[in-house]
Structure formats: structure tokens, C-alpha cells
Design a protein around this motif. Structure first.
Motif, PDB file in Angstrom:
ATOM      1  N   UNK A 132      12.317   1.454   6.419  1.00 16.75           N
ATOM      2  CA  UNK A 132      12.893   1.546   7.763  1.00 16.75           C
ATOM      3  C   UNK A 132      11.892   2.171   8.742  1.00 16.75           C
ATOM      4  N   UNK A 133      11.355   3.364   8.381  1.00 16.04           N
ATOM      5  CA  UNK A 133      10.521   4.120   9.327  1.00 16.04           C
ATOM      6  C   UNK A 133       9.236   3.372   9.670  1.00 16.04           C
ATOM      7  N   UNK A 134       8.779   3.583  10.895  1.00 15.55           N
ATOM      8  CA  UNK A 134       7.508   2.985  11.327  1.00 15.55           C
ATOM      9  C   UNK A 134       6.632   4.058  11.956  1.00 15.55           C
ATOM     10  N   UNK A 135       6.311   5.088  11.184  1.00 20.35           N
ATOM     11  CA  UNK A 135       5.411   6.134  11.672  1.00 20.35           C
ATOM     12  C   UNK A 135       6.155   7.362  12.153  1.00 20.35           C
ATOM     13  N   UNK A 136       5.403   8.296  12.753  1.00 20.27           N
ATOM     14  CA  UNK A 136       5.969   9.601  13.110  1.00 20.27           C
ATOM     15  C   UNK A 136       6.845   9.569  14.355  1.00 20.27           C
ATOM     16  N   UNK A 155       4.787  -6.825  10.078  1.00 22.64           N
ATOM     17  CA  UNK A 155       4.883  -5.492  10.659  1.00 22.64           C
ATOM     18  C   UNK A 155       4.469  -4.438   9.653  1.00 22.64           C
ATOM     19  N   UNK A 156       4.493  -3.183  10.087  1.00 23.18           N
ATOM     20  CA  UNK A 156       4.038  -2.086   9.226  1.00 23.18           C
ATOM     21  C   UNK A 156       5.147  -1.048   9.078  1.00 23.18           C
ATOM     22  N   UNK A 157       5.428  -0.672   7.835  1.00 22.43           N
ATOM     23  CA  UNK A 157       6.443   0.336   7.539  1.00 22.43           C
ATOM     24  C   UNK A 157       5.777   1.545   6.883  1.00 22.43           C
ATOM     25  N   UNK A 158       6.017   2.714   7.423  1.00 23.94           N
ATOM     26  CA  UNK A 158       5.439   3.942   6.869  1.00 23.94           C
ATOM     27  C   UNK A 158       6.242   5.142   7.327  1.00 23.94           C
ATOM     28  N   UNK A 159       6.626   6.078   6.487  1.00 23.12           N
ATOM     29  CA  UNK A 159       6.451   6.096   5.034  1.00 23.12           C
ATOM     30  C   UNK A 159       7.585   5.339   4.345  1.00 23.12           C
ATOM     31  N   UNK A 160       7.251   4.653   3.265  1.00 26.57           N
ATOM     32  CA  UNK A 160       8.268   3.989   2.448  1.00 26.57           C
ATOM     33  C   UNK A 160       8.292   4.687   1.098  1.00 26.57           C
ATOM     34  N   UNK A 161       9.366   5.404   0.822  1.00 31.48           N
ATOM     35  CA  UNK A 161       9.457   6.131  -0.440  1.00 31.48           C
ATOM     36  C   UNK A 161       9.423   5.135  -1.591  1.00 31.48           C
ATOM     37  N   UNK A 162       8.512   5.365  -2.544  1.00 29.46           N
ATOM     38  CA  UNK A 162       8.334   4.511  -3.721  1.00 29.46           C
ATOM     39  C   UNK A 162       7.860   3.104  -3.367  1.00 29.46           C
ATOM     40  N   UNK A 203       4.474  15.670  -2.802  1.00 34.36           N
ATOM     41  CA  UNK A 203       3.754  14.727  -3.679  1.00 34.36           C
ATOM     42  C   UNK A 203       4.482  14.432  -4.993  1.00 34.36           C
ATOM     43  N   UNK A 204       5.621  15.117  -5.270  1.00 34.09           N
ATOM     44  CA  UNK A 204       6.346  14.763  -6.491  1.00 34.09           C
ATOM     45  C   UNK A 204       7.131  13.467  -6.303  1.00 34.09           C
ATOM     46  N   UNK A 205       7.136  12.964  -5.097  1.00 30.74           N
ATOM     47  CA  UNK A 205       7.743  11.651  -4.834  1.00 30.74           C
ATOM     48  C   UNK A 205       6.692  10.824  -4.113  1.00 30.74           C
ATOM     49  N   UNK A 206       6.489   9.580  -4.577  1.00 31.76           N
ATOM     50  CA  UNK A 206       5.389   8.807  -4.005  1.00 31.76           C
ATOM     51  C   UNK A 206       5.853   7.997  -2.797  1.00 31.76           C
ATOM     52  N   UNK A 207       4.933   7.808  -1.883  1.00 31.84           N
ATOM     53  CA  UNK A 207       5.218   7.086  -0.638  1.00 31.84           C
ATOM     54  C   UNK A 207       4.093   6.106  -0.333  1.00 31.84           C
ATOM     55  N   UNK A 208       4.439   5.086   0.438  1.00 29.56           N
ATOM     56  CA  UNK A 208       3.421   4.076   0.750  1.00 29.56           C
ATOM     57  C   UNK A 208       3.519   3.622   2.194  1.00 29.56           C
ATOM     58  N   UNK A 209       2.413   2.995   2.621  1.00 29.28           N
ATOM     59  CA  UNK A 209       2.420   2.199   3.852  1.00 29.28           C
ATOM     60  C   UNK A 209       2.516   0.738   3.397  1.00 29.28           C
ATOM     61  N   UNK A 210       3.520   0.051   3.903  1.00 29.79           N
ATOM     62  CA  UNK A 210       3.652  -1.367   3.565  1.00 29.79           C
ATOM     63  C   UNK A 210       3.308  -2.182   4.807  1.00 29.79           C
ATOM     64  N   UNK A 211       2.291  -3.043   4.655  1.00 25.09           N
ATOM     65  CA  UNK A 211       1.946  -3.935   5.761  1.00 25.09           C
ATOM     66  C   UNK A 211       2.376  -5.347   5.381  1.00 25.09           C
ATOM     67  N   UNK A 212       3.269  -5.916   6.185  1.00 23.18           N
ATOM     68  CA  UNK A 212       3.741  -7.278   5.943  1.00 23.18           C
ATOM     69  C   UNK A 212       3.037  -8.212   6.915  1.00 23.18           C
ATOM     70  N   UNK A 213       2.448  -9.246   6.363  1.00 24.98           N
ATOM     71  CA  UNK A 213       1.763 -10.221   7.218  1.00 24.98           C
ATOM     72  C   UNK A 213       2.294 -11.601   6.850  1.00 24.98           C
ATOM     73  N   UNK A 214       3.433 -11.927   7.406  1.00 24.23           N
ATOM     74  CA  UNK A 214       4.057 -13.214   7.099  1.00 24.23           C
ATOM     75  C   UNK A 214       4.566 -13.305   5.676  1.00 24.23           C
TER      76      UNK A 214
END
Lengths: 378, 413
Positions: A132-136, A155-162, A203-214
Motif C-alpha cells: 500500500x505505502x509509497x514512501x515516507x 509503480x513503486x511500493x515502499x515499504x512492503x513488509x515481507x 530488522x527482525x521483520x523484512x521489508x522491500x521496495x517493489x517496483x512494478x513495470x507493467x
């Protein structure tokens, strides 16, 4: 008030309490502080061995109906497990997969979508995440820039838990050109997905930036279900996360109590000073009020009651604040030792802030709560 | 997890509803009290009417549900008392007259009195014929109750009482009282106390009303000058009065805790109806945040009570964790009153009932709510109770435990 309950059985059943004991025992062994610290300090994004153990216990399928390969117990049982997972700080993708991804499928998935993912989730073979989130900044239907068009999402989603370990994502994206958000299901093996790890306060839970390009995206839910569907999903997750927060808050209170009893200063236990006693009493009150509010949320979730939106927001606010308060004051009671890497106080402090923000801040939920009370009163 | 009565509980609730529907008066507004409809002036009319209602209630078997049958009760588990209280709260019923006698004094007599005394006093208290009060607090002994100085000196088969009590609710109309007094100032403070009951008509008792900051007078000072009590009215052994007083106070915690003034509904209603400089108060972000905080607390306490009821329903005794309710509600009442007045801005000070919202209930509450944080355990004492009895933390280190009482420092008095 929106209800007039005459509770005489406002507690978990003996079976549910024995599930709690069983879970607590399992997690004490398999999600010990040493195991949590392996994830905190190592490169692994989550504890895969613990995750497999939880799958063997059948925890992932707790609230998934038997027709979809789950155990079909129910949400009260899931709440019991959530509290224990929160208490132990278990470093697994349980909340993303179960409270958010599986719930999204259960709420809005087509028969084919459910059939594809739910049995694998129930077996612990698939990990899901919620993007859901898209940055700070706060995410709203109006400012989400991720777009879904013709079965493709960009689009870009960050942070995405797991998001770094998940097999699929439930993505909130604008539909078409108008500011109307909806949920989309994206298989993260799609070549249009790029993911990178993101450092967070916990850091005990991992997070990612997901970039979707089509990337290929299937709509989840009826066309136009949109933001109300997102809110329904967040309400359900809010109750479950409230139980994790409650477990964490209780653990932080227990730690503070234990330390205050063992630590001597000025020739006496620091637990005999009123400054410390009153601090612990206030933590206890906050935890108990959060517990009562969480129980009511659990009841509303388990019955899919009309009270759920108000109950969920109340549970969320109470639990977010109680956990943060408890974790913060736990450090204070520990004094200098509480500020060290070596003591576990910071693990709860980190997790408290993470869980307080992962579904949106308490500030936002308070506003939502009042909006819901207004519509209830109207 | 569910919100339903058991079959027996539902049947009892229906019985209570039927009886109340036939015999109790309906309220004309949320804050109407027995005392506001029947003021205790001009011949104690409210008091006499209250006694009449209590008589009917006792005859119908609702006055002391958990008392043993031989004393006029029904020997029911405590949950039935909660159910009855829920139903009764929908009606205008007398409050503040019989609770101390039935909730604290007579139960103490049950534990420490003779069979003859129980037979003599319990039925008369139950039907409202005799009203009791509790003579505990003193000007120099509030939170530190064991610091009390009212003297009890033995003379043959009698005790002679001299001293002063304070904060005694209902002393001006009570027929009987329980009393804890110092029988031996030479021993440690908790060991020199003895417990009695006595007639409030005894010669040498003088009662004076205390005017509170709200202007009302619910409490009294009671002075004792050579008041004589037969030794047969001693409860517990000589010097064992502290233990008896603790029994009484444990009953008090079960009895108190309800918030009677404006609560969340009222402040929410006010915020929906008044305007601020930038529009309706309910649309103001700062107001919304505080409303949410108050709602979360309010629900937390209500739902915690349901957990207590669950424990009662299972036949468990609720412990000191029950202190949460008063510790949260009392400061909350004060906060709601003050917040409501802020929303009314300069006009918030108006106490004229025809001008101020809710007939000045918020302003009244500003002046009554400080008492809630002090009576029946101050906020600070309640935190100590939670810390010591719930969390198991050690007692504060004390300088008064082992010294003879008459050698304790007292400060300027």
C-alpha cells in the motif's frame, strides 16, 4: 453506544486457552530471544525453520476454511496465536501472509484466485504481502501513483513488509486515470517486478521496495470495490495485529517487572520505589484496557458483526499506544542496560513502532474512529 | 466468547425486569437522581421514600442477593448482583443510603459478629429500617488509615471513645455505625487498633456536615466525647482491628467504581452540537483526537468490567485488578468536564442551568470530579494496590511499621 452487551462470557474458551499454552510453549523454544537475534543480526530475512514449524502446527490455516485447505477453526483461535506471536517477536512473514494477503483473498478473491493461493498459504508453502505505502508519507486513494491498466500494474511500493520473500502481493493501485483505488493480485515472479530489500527500524521483520513495470495484475474483488474494500481489509488486520501488539506489550511489562524486582539501588529493590511502582501500574492499566478492547475486536471479527469497524479502530488505537508505551517505559525501567544492544528491550521498542505504523498511524485511526462514531450516531 | 446470559441468568434478569417495571420509578433524564427529585430537605422526604422503596425491594428478595438465606438473601453468586444492578440502573432508585450498611457494615458483622447480632441487625438493615455508616477516616488518617488516633479506653465491660472522624457519608441520618479506634498507642500502629459497632444515638456523639467545593454536603465530621460502647459490640479481638477494617475495605472495592456524571456520550454529543471558530467542534482535528482517546478509555473500562463479570459468572472472585475502573474513570470524569467547558469557550463558566448545556452537568462535574480521585482510595493508593497486589512488587520501605505508635513523627498538627 453502538451496542448493549451483557457479557458473561467475555473471555476465551478452555480450548482456546490450551491452544495459547501450546503456542507459548512452542514459541518459547523455537522463537527464543537467541533465534530472534539471529534474524536481527544475520542476513536471513526471516526464520525459515520456525516458519516450517508453524506450518507443521497448522497455524497458517487457522482461519482458512477447510474447503480451501485450512483448518477452519476461526478468528478467535487466530487471535490467540497472534498474541503469542507478538509476545515472542517471532520473525516470520505471518502477519503479511495471514492477516493481510489471505484475508484479502477471503474477502474478495474469485474462486479461482482462492483455489490458487489459499491451500498453499494454509500449508505454509506460499508467502503473501500487502503493498500500500509509497514512501515516507500517508497513503490515500488520492495520492497513490501506482496505476493498474488493462491487466498491468506500474509503480513503486515502499515499504512492503515481507515483499522481499513473498510469492505474491496484494497491491493497492489506482484504476484507470481517475483517483479510484482498487486491490490487485500480482505474482511476484513476474518479470515486470523488481524487488530490493529496505532497512527499517525493526530488522527482525523484512521489508522491500517493489517496483512494478507493467507486471501482470488481476483485479481482486468486484470492479469499483475500491477503497472501502481496502478499509475492510485493514479493519480485519487491525484486530489481529492488535493481538500481536497486546502480546508484545504484556511481554515488555513482564520484562520491566522482572528487572525492577531483581535490580537493587540505594540499598533496595528498585521495584519498591513508588516512581517505579506507579510507572508499572500505569503500564498494567494501559495493557489491560488494550486487552479488553482487543477482545471486543476479536468478538466482532469472529461474528463479522456490524460493530467491527468501530471495534477494530478502538482495538488498533488502544493496542498501538499500549505497546509503544510499555516498550518505551520498559527501557526506562532498565536504565542504562535498557539502552544496550545486548538487552532485549530494544526488540520490543522497534516492534512496537513498526506495528503502530504498519496499518497506518494511531493518529489516522483515531480520526477514522470518530468518523465511524459520527455515522453510527447519525 | 459471547454476550449472552446463561439460561438461569436470563430467567433472573426477566424476573428483575418485571419487578422493577412494576415497582420502580422511571427517570426523566440521564442525570436525574433520587436526591434531585426528592431533595433531603424539609423533613428528609427523600430519605423516608428511599426507606419505603428499600422495604419493597427487600420483600421481593432483591436487596441482598448473595447473602445467606437465613439473613434474608438468596445465596446467589455475585454475577446476579451485577445483573440486578444493570437492570436497576435504568430506573430512578435511591442511591447513597443503604450501600455502606449492606455492602460494608453488615458483611463485617457476618464475619465477626455473634449469631444473635446477625439476627438482630441484618434484617433491619436489609429492609431499610436501620441505616449504617462507617467511622474510619480521620483528619490525620486518610490514605494512611492505620494512623488514626481516636481513642478507645477500656473501663470494666465498656469502652470509652474520644476523638474525631471525618468524611463519614450519611452519619447525619445513620442509626448505627462501625468504628475503628486506637486501643493501645504504646504498640506498633497496626497492632493497637480495635473494631466496634455502636448506636449513632449514643450520648457524646456530635455530627457536623462538611460543605464540599460543589456546595453540596454528602459527608460529615463526627466528634466523640466520652462515648460508651459495651464490650459485647467489639468485633474481633482487642488489638486486631486493622484486620477487621481490611475485611470491610475489601467489600468497599467491590461496591464502588461507577461513573455518575457526564461520560463519553455527553462530550461527544456536545462536540457534535457546538461550533468553534473554524466550524463544528466535531470537525476540528484536535477535538477529534481527544474524543477518540476518551472513547478508547471509556470502552476499555466498560469491556474490562465485562471481563470481571465473566470471572464472577464463573464463580471466581474479582481481585484488586478491579481498581483499574476507578483509576481510569475518576480522572477521566474530570477531563471530560474540563474539555467540555473548553469547547464552550468563555461561556463555559456559566453554571446557570437554563443556559449551560445539559443543565450545567459539565460544570457540576468539574466541581464534583476531584472527589472521585480521592474517595475510596486515591489515584496514588490505587496505583500502589495494582503494583503490590496485582504485579507483586514489594511494599514501600516504611519508617512507621515497628515503632510504638506514640513515638511516630507527626509533623505540625
Amino acid at each position: 453506544m453502538p451496542y448493549d452487551p451483557r457479557a458473561v462470557n467475555f473471555d476465551f474458551s478452555p480450548d482456546q486457552r490450551s491452544l495459547r499454552e501450546q503456542a507459548r510453549k512452542f514459541l518459547a523454544e523455537h522463537a527464543s530471544s537467541a533465534r530472534v537475534r539471529r534474524i536481527l543480526e544475520g542476513a536471513a530475512p526471516y526464520d525459515a525453520e520456525l516458519w516450517r514449524g508453524m506450518a507443521e502446527m497448522g497455524w497458517m490455516g487457522t482461519a482458512i476454511p477447510e474447503t480451501h485447505g485450512g483448518a477452519g477453526f476461526g478468528y478467535l483461535e487466530l487471535c490467540v496465536l497472534a498474541e503469542e506471536l507478538g509476545r515472542s517477536l517471532a520473525p516470520t512473514p505471518f502477519s503479511s501472509t495471514i492477516y493481510l494477503a489471505a484475508e484479502a483473498l477471503l474477502l474478495a478473491g474469485s474462486p479461482a484466485q482462492k483455489k490458487r493461493w489459499l491451500p498453499r498459504i494454509a500449508q505454509g508453502e506460499a508467502i503473501g504481502c500487502f503493498a500500500l505505502a509509497e514512501g515516507p508519507q500517508v497513503a490515500t486513494p488520492g495520492n497513490i501513483t501506482t496505476r493498474a491498466n488493462g491487466g498491468r500494474v506500474s509503480g513503486t511500493k515502499i515499504p512492503v513488509m515481507d515483499g522481499d520473500v513473498a510469492d505474491f502481493a496484494v497491491v493497492v493501485a489506482g484504476e484507470g486515470n481517475r483517483a479510484r483505488a482498487g486491490l490487485f493480485l500480482v505474482n511476484l515472479t513476474d518479470p515486470g517486478v523488481t524487488r530490493t530489500s529496505v532497512t527499517t527500524v525493526d530488522p527482525t521483520r523484512s521489508h522491500a521496495r517493489l517496483v512494478f513495470d507493467g507486471a501482470a495484475a488481476e483485479p481482486l474483488g468486484a470492479p469499483g470495490a475500491g477503497w472501502p474494500l481496502v478499509e475492510r481489509l485493514l479493519d480485519r488486520a487491525a484486530v489481529l495485529v492488535a493481538f500481536e501488539q497486546l502480546g508484545g506489550a504484556q511481554a515488555a511489562l513482564d520484562m520491566a517487572r522482572q528487572y525492577a524486582l531483581g535490580r537493587f539501588a540505594f540499598g533496595r529493590q528498585i521495584a519498591s520505589f513508588q516512581a517505579i511502582k506507579h510507572k508499572l501500574a500505569d503500564m498494567y492499566v494501559a495493557v489491560e484496557l488494550a486487552r479488553s478492547n482487543a477482545y471486543y475486536g476479536a468478538w466482532a471479527l469472529s461474528k463479522d458483526a456490524a460493530e467491527l469497524p468501530v471495534a477494530a479502530a478502538t482495538a488498533r488505537v488502544a493496542a498501538s499506544e499500549a505497546y509503544y508505551h510499555s516498550a518505551k517505559e520498559n527501557i526506562q525501567v532498565h536504565g542504562g542496560m535498557g539502552f544496550t544492544w545486548e538487552f532485549d528491550c530494544h526488540l520490543h521498542y522497534r516492534r512496537a513502532k513498526l506495528t503502530a505504523l504498519m496499518l497506518g498511524s494511531a493518529r489516522r485511526w483515531k480520526d477514522l474512529l470518530v468518523t465511524r462514531l459520527q455515522s453510527g450516531a447519525a | 466468547m459471547d454476550f449472552d446470559d446463561t439460561r438461569e441468568e436470563a430467567a433472573f434478569r426477566a424476573e428483575a425486569r418485571r419487578w422493577l417495571g412494576a415497582h420502580a420509578e422511571t427517570k426523566s433524564g440521564a442525570f436525574e437522581t433520587w436526591q434531585s427529585r426528592y431533595p433531603d430537605r424539609d423533613g428528609y422526604d427523600g430519605f423516608e421514600r428511599a426507606k419505603a422503596f428499600q422495604h419493597k425491594k427487600a420483600d421481593a428478595g432483591f436487596a441482598a442477593l448473595h447473602w445467606p438465606a437465613e439473613s434474608g438473601g438468596r445465596a446467589l453468586p455475585p454475577i446476579y448482583q451485577v445483573i440486578y444492578a444493570q437492570e436497576e440502573s435504568k430506573y430512578l432508585v435511591p442511591r447513597g443510603y443503604f450501600e455502606i450498611g449492606l455492602g460494608m457494615c453488615i458483611p463485617t458483622l457476618f464475619t465477626y459478629g455473634t449469631d444473635a447480632q446477625k439476627r438482630r441487625y441484618a434484617p433491619a438493615a436489609l429492609c431499610g429500617d436501620e441505616v449504617w455508616c462507617q467511622l474510619f477516616s480521620e483528619p490525620g488518617a486518610g490514605s494512611d488509615l492505620a494512623g488514626l488516633r481516636t481513642r478507645a479506653q477500656r473501663e470494666g465491660d465498656e469502652w470509652v471513645i474520644n476523638g474525631q472522624k471525618i468524611w463519614t457519608s450519611g452519619a447525619h441520618w445513620a442509626d448505627w455505625a462501625i468504628l475503628v479506634a486506637r486501643s493501645d498507642p504504646k504498640t506498633a500502629k497496626h497492632k493497637g487498633l480495635t473494631f466496634f459497632f455502636l448506636s449513632m444515638k449514643s450520648p457524646g456523639i456530635e455530627t457536623r456536615r462538611i460543605k464540599q467545593i460543589s456546595g453540596a454536603s454528602h459527608f460529615n465530621e463526627v466528634y466523640f466525647t466520652d462515648v460508651r460502647i459495651p464490650d459485647g459490640q467489639r468485633l474481633g479481638a482487642v488489638g486486631a482491628g486493622w484486620g477487621v477494617a481490611i475485611t470491610t475495605l475489601m467489600n468497599e472495592r467491590l461496591a464502588s467504581g461507577e461513573l455518575r456524571g457526564p461520560d463519553f456520550e455527553e462530550i461527544f454529543g456536545l462536540a457534535c452540537s457546538v461550533s468553534l471558530e473554524d466550524g463544528p467542534a466535531i470537525a476540528n482535528a484536535a477535538v477529534r483526537e481527544r474524543l477518540a482517546d476518551l472513547y478508547v478509555k471509556t470502552q476499555g473500562v466498560r469491556l474490562t468490567r465485562f471481563r470481571t463479570m465473566t470471572a464472577l459468572s464463573r464463580g471466581e472472585t474479582p481481585g484488586p485488578e478491579n481498581s483499574i475502573g476507578k483509576l481510569v474513570n475518576a480522572p477521566k470524569a474530570q477531563e471530560i468536564a474540563s474539555f467540555a467547558m473548553d469547547l464552550l469557550d468563555m461561556g463555559g463558566v456559566i453554571m446557570d442551568k437554563d443556559t449551560a448545556p445539559l443543565r450545567a452537568a459539565f460544570q457540576e462535574s468539574l466541581l464534583t470530579s476531584p472527589g472521585g480521585r480521592i474517595a475510596a482510595g486515591t489515584d496514588e493508593i490505587l496505583r500502589n494496590i495494582i503494583a503490590e497486589r496485582v504485579l507483586g512488587l514489594p511494599q514501600d520501605m516504611r519508617v512507621d511499621r515497628d515503632l510504638p505508635f506514640d513515638q511516630l513523627p507527626t509533623g505540625a498538627r
